[in-house]
Scaffold this active site. Structure first.
Site, PDB file in Angstrom:
ATOM      1  N   GLU A  11       0.814  -1.217   0.000  1.00  0.00           N
ATOM      2  CA  GLU A  11       0.000   0.000   0.000  1.00  0.00           C
ATOM      3  C   GLU A  11       0.854   1.277   0.000  1.00  0.00           C
ATOM      4  O   GLU A  11       0.862   2.040   0.977  1.00  0.00           O
ATOM      5  CB  GLU A  11      -0.962   0.006   1.184  1.00  0.00           C
ATOM      6  CG  GLU A  11      -1.986  -1.103   1.108  1.00  0.00           C
ATOM      7  CD  GLU A  11      -3.108  -0.970   2.135  1.00  0.00           C
ATOM      8  OE1 GLU A  11      -2.878  -0.346   3.183  1.00  0.00           O
ATOM      9  OE2 GLU A  11      -4.202  -1.484   1.873  1.00  0.00           O
ATOM     10  N   GLU A  57      -6.778  -7.465  -1.059  1.00  0.00           N
ATOM     11  CA  GLU A  57      -7.235  -7.515   0.333  1.00  0.00           C
ATOM     12  C   GLU A  57      -8.639  -6.959   0.428  1.00  0.00           C
ATOM     13  O   GLU A  57      -8.950  -5.936  -0.199  1.00  0.00           O
ATOM     14  CB  GLU A  57      -6.384  -6.604   1.229  1.00  0.00           C
ATOM     15  CG  GLU A  57      -4.964  -6.985   1.436  1.00  0.00           C
ATOM     16  CD  GLU A  57      -4.257  -5.956   2.328  1.00  0.00           C
ATOM     17  OE1 GLU A  57      -4.923  -5.258   3.113  1.00  0.00           O
ATOM     18  OE2 GLU A  57      -3.031  -5.842   2.212  1.00  0.00           O
TER      19      GLU A  57
HETATM   20  C1  GLA Z   1      -4.189  -2.659   4.891  1.00  0.00           C
HETATM   21  C2  GLA Z   1      -2.853  -3.357   4.983  1.00  0.00           C
HETATM   22  C3  GLA Z   1      -2.897  -4.641   5.752  1.00  0.00           C
HETATM   23  C4  GLA Z   1      -3.744  -4.499   6.981  1.00  0.00           C
HETATM   24  C5  GLA Z   1      -5.127  -4.055   6.580  1.00  0.00           C
HETATM   25  C6  GLA Z   1      -6.073  -3.933   7.743  1.00  0.00           C
HETATM   26  O1  GLA Z   1      -4.905  -3.021   3.810  1.00  0.00           O
HETATM   27  O2  GLA Z   1      -2.309  -3.600   3.712  1.00  0.00           O
HETATM   28  O3  GLA Z   1      -1.564  -4.968   6.094  1.00  0.00           O
HETATM   29  O4  GLA Z   1      -3.176  -3.564   7.824  1.00  0.00           O
HETATM   30  O5  GLA Z   1      -5.020  -2.774   5.999  1.00  0.00           O
HETATM   31  O6  GLA Z   1      -7.346  -3.521   7.335  1.00  0.00           O
END
Ligand code: GLA
Length: 668
Positions: free
Chosen positions: A154, A311
């Protein structure tokens, strides 16, 4: 995007999540694998936060546990998305390089103990991150279980900007390339204002907190630079990996629609596959609309190609003010909405809930409650449902409507001292998108300078910064027969946040057939009536002078009483609408119904909370129907539901239910 196509050797929808087994004793791993098998997991992301374990001291590596993990997953037939752990450098790195820490806008140096603490402009970080990426690529690049590289995590979160001395030097370098001479920079930044003219490059710096508002053009350039600096970090790691491992696709997990600081239109050319993370705004009772927006934006960034949902969550997250849990069936509804909008991978954060650390209250595929839980049984049944969808892989979504989306414009609009604090680009985009969602029209997002010829309708809810090139593009689109809808506070400034020569909306004056002479923003809570039954605006009005447009509705009261509120202008074979006040998603029908008629579009006639999207495959078309309502709904199309095997001419979608129907008849 690169040319490696989809994940090599993968012919099913990918299903799985982030897997962090290093948080558990190795005895647990066998159980993980057995449960993954039961759930139908076929892809997991590993190693994302494992730098401190893999390289405990600079140049000293311990791959024992990762080697064993690779073999275990491989023997179970589970493919691997291998993370580079560069979102979280180890303590030794910051000990050696305190100068690599992020400095915030107000001058604070960020400490250790979290993640995302390294400055993208630090030479030491660049060297260390590319080195660990290279070492990983050498070790695992030819492993048959490896399906994709997941670089970093991210980009842009939790911090996107760094104000350290290294960043200031890199920003100067970026500016020298952009402007070549100080005269050009002074002119672009309008430094004659408030006595800011620069005579030496060394005096130009980052827009740190100052006594009052800092030069907006400087801030806009710093936002551009910061996005580019992160992109350079990605490219450096990618190239290090590619040199060792040329045939495995390389991606990174975007946050399309939720992370405002990274210009993904620029990033897409650098990744092989687009991957996205999305988390619901838990408290929003209609958060399925925000989800759909993010998925449509991701597909648009991916230029229509299938993408990975890297995710999302099985239930509540842990970082919102109130982490409302997903209710029964929501996990499937969310997953199929992403899939319906082009995702060929459905992944979660994370496989097994963590017992320690900041995310122990975040949901997981395998929750703390274990395999007797509701969440686990929904995870299993989703996995089973996805198993029957191989034929859907690679099918594509088409849209006839586009909403303009430009990060640069959003950055510019978000700066200080705007005409009203109630102006929000995101709120306007959400409202127009919501109207289109409820009208069951599939939407792409497009950069204002992109080719728009595939669309019948283009909506510009928030194009504050609009370049002359983009305005010319919109003119061509309308002249060629397209329908354009433009909301207020658009086409105000150029790429340097300078008001267009000729005044507000100048570059679109002939397209819209009007000029905005003065902004007339409303007081907090003030409402204005329009000359259309029951239609009431708030937040904004303009003093419009017509130059060819017809008035569809005028203001009845408020500061613009008697003046145009909604207009329509015929230009060439198309039309352009202007909406000079804030209408909510319900009221926007008065504009969009007219625009649909101009564009030859028909809105869906199903219930408003029935989400419908189509994917077009080589041999068949698929209708994904998700019922967010409380009553069953009938589909007006016949086919076979690939989730239940049921066939029919008019399948029913139960309240809260999902259908994925292979439609009868040939693909269109
Ligand atoms: C982000 C991060 C993950 C985790 C999620 C929790 O997407 O990439 O590592 O912290 O948030 O919602």
């Amino acid at each position: 995007m690169g040319s490696t196509g989809w994940l090599p050797g993968v012919s099913a929808i990918s299903y799985g999540g982030d897997y962090n087994p290093e948080q558990w004793p190795e005895e647990t791993w066998a159980e993980d694998i057995e449960l993954m098998r039961q759930a139908g997991v076929n892809l997991v992301s590993i190693g994302i936060f494992s730098w401190a374990l893999i390289e405990p001291r600079r140049g000293e590596y311990d791959f024992g546990w990762m080697d064993r993990l690779f073999e275990l997953l491989h023997s179970a037939g589970i493919r691997i998305s291998l993370g580079t752990p560069t979102a979280s450098p180890p303590a030794w790195f910051f000990h050696e390089h305190p100068e690599a820490r992020v400095v915030s806008r107000d001058g604070a140096t960020l400490g250790f103990g979290s993640r995302g603490m390294a400055s993208p402009s630090s030479a030491a970080y660049r060297e260390a991150s590319t080195s660990i990426a290279r070492v990983l690529a050498k070790r695992y690049g030819s492993h048959p279980a490896l399906a994709v590289w997941h670089v970093h995590n991210e980009y842009g979160a939790p911090v996107a900007e760094c104000y350290s001395p290294a960043s200031a030097a890199a920003f100067r370098g970026w500016l020298r390339e952009r402007y070549e001479s100080l005269d050009e920079l002074n002119s672009a930044w309008g430094t004659a204002f408030w006595g800011q003219r620069y005579h030496e490059w060394e005096h130009v710096s980052v827009p740190a907190v100052s006594a009052s508002v800092v030069n907006p053009a400087q801030r806009l350039d710093f936002a551009r630079y910061s996005s580019d600096a992160l992109l350079q970090c990605f490219v450096a790691e990618r190239d290090a990996i590619r040199a060792e491992c040329p045939n495995v696709p390389i991606t990174t997990n975007f946050m399309a629609g939720t992370c405002p600081s990274v210009d993904l239109w620029k990033w897409v050319d650098e990744v092989d596959i687009v991957a996205n993370d999305h988390y619901l705004i838990a408290e929003d009772p209609r958060n399925q609309v925000g989800l759909a927006l993010s998925a449509d934006l991701t597909r648009s960034i991916a230029q229509g190609k299938p993408w990975m949902l890297m995710e999302h969550s099985t239930s509540g997250v842990n970082w919102q003010p109130r982490n409302v849990a997903k209710r029964s069936g929501e996990l499937a509804r969310n997953s199929f909405s992403h899939l319906g909008r082009g995702a060929d991978a459905v992944m979660f954060f994370q496989w097994r809930a963590s017992r320690s650390g900041a995310e122990k209250f975040h949901s997981a595929m395998l929750p703390h409650a274990g395999t007797s839980s509701r969440v686990w049984s929904e995870v299993r049944s989703l996995g089973q449902g996805l198993r029957g969808l191989d034929e859907v892989l690679g099918s594509e979504v088409r849209a006839e409507v586009a909403i303009l989306w430009d990060w640069e414009s959003f950055w510019a609009q978000d700066l200080e001292w705007r005409p009203s604090e109630d102006l929000s680009h995101r709120e306007r985009i959400n409202a127009y998108y919501d109207r289109l969602w409820r009208d069951q029209l599939t939407v792409d997002f497009a950069h204002p300078e992109a080719d728009l010829s595939a669309y019948k309708l283009v909506v510009a809810p928030a194009s504050y910064l609009l370049t002359q090139k983009a305005a010319d593009n919109l003119r061509r689109f309308v002249e060629g027969g397209g329908t354009l809808v433009v909301s207020y506070f658009s086409a105000i400034v150029d790429e340097h946040d300078a008001v267009h020569a000729g005044g507000f909306v100048a570059p679109l004056r002939d397209v819209l057939g009007l000029t905005v002479e003065e902004f007339l923003p409303l007081r907090a809570g003030e409402k204005v009536a329009l000359t259309l039954d029951g239609i009431v605006g708030d937040v904004w009005t303009d003093d419009i002078a017509l130059a060819g447009a017809e008035v569809v509705a005028a203001f009845e009261d408020g500061p613009a009483a008697g003046k145009p509120a909604i207009t329509r202008n015929q230009l060439g074979d198309g039309s352009a609408w202007y909406v000079s006040t804030r209408l909510d998603a319900d009221q926007l029908s008065v504009v969009l119904d007219g625009a649909y008629a101009d564009a030859g579009l028909k809105r869906g006639d199903g219930p408003e909370d029935l989400e419908l999207v189509r994917r077009h495959g080589a041999g068949a078309d698929y209708l994904i129907a998700i019922n967010h309502g409380t009553k069953p709904a009938d589909l007006a199309a016949g086919g076979t539901d690939l989730l239940s095997g049921e066939q029919g001419e008019s399948l029913k979608v139960e309240a809260g239910g999902v259908r994925l129907v292979r439609l009868n008849g040939p693909a269109v």
